[in-house]
Design a protein around this motif. Structure first.
Motif: not given
Length: 174
Positions: A1-29
């Motif tokens: 779902x994180x495919x565009x730097x300007x998308x609302x979803x991307x901005x919302x997810x980046x606002x989540x404060x955490x120590x680590x982030x993991x991204x899983x993708x079926x086909x690595x783009x």
């Protein structure tokens, strides 16, 4: 779902404060470097610079070397930039193909369920086919207009998405 730097979803997810982030993708783009950049930027914000810097440093040189009419120099630069990008990311991007998990997955089972259309659904579907020229070629003056399967699919997909949006709104507020 994180495919565009300007998308609302991307901005919302980046606002989540955490120590680590993991991204899983079926086909690595595989065929879209900006989508790849977005995934990496989500996991390690700023690691590859801004999207503008990434585009100039990696995306443009790599894509320039992939054309059939690319020069030997373009291909050389593409290989160098691809290697540099791979080396930068190998510490935290793990690329694996299906063979790694295939032995742990159950055999694929496909269920095909035929559901009859109601009388109203059948009428609406036939009307759609007629209106959009899928039941016969439409003649406009001397020109024959043939409709594309994909154009029809896109039109029906829009109807479906509107229906589902309204359905979930109905379910949420009922």
């Amino acid at each position: 779902m994180i495919k565009n730097t300007r998308a609302d979803t991307t901005h919302a997810l980046k606002q989540v404060k955490c120590q680590r982030r993991i991204a899983l993708t079926g086909s690595p783009l595989q065929n879209n470097l900006m989508e790849y950049y977005c995934m990496v930027d989500f996991v390690r914000e700023g690691f590859l610079g801004s999207s503008h810097e990434f585009r100039n440093r990696y995306q443009n040189p790599i894509e320039n070397g992939q054309h059939t009419n690319s020069t030997a120099e373009d291909v050389k630069i593409m290989n160098q930039r691809s290697h540099v990008l791979y080396e930068q990311l190998k510490g935290f991007v793990q690329r694996m193909d299906m063979s790694v998990v295939k032995k742990d997955l159950p055999p694929k089972t496909v269920f095909v369920i035929a559901v009859k259309l109601s009388h109203l659904q059948r009428q609406l579907y036939k009307r759609f086919l007629d209106v959009h020229g899928f039941t016969k070629d439409k003649v406009s003056g001397e020109k024959i207009i043939k409709r594309s399967f994909f154009a029809g699919y896109q039109a029906l997909a829009q109807v479906y998405s509107l229906f589902m949006r309204d359905f979930w709104t109905f379910v949420s507020f009922s």
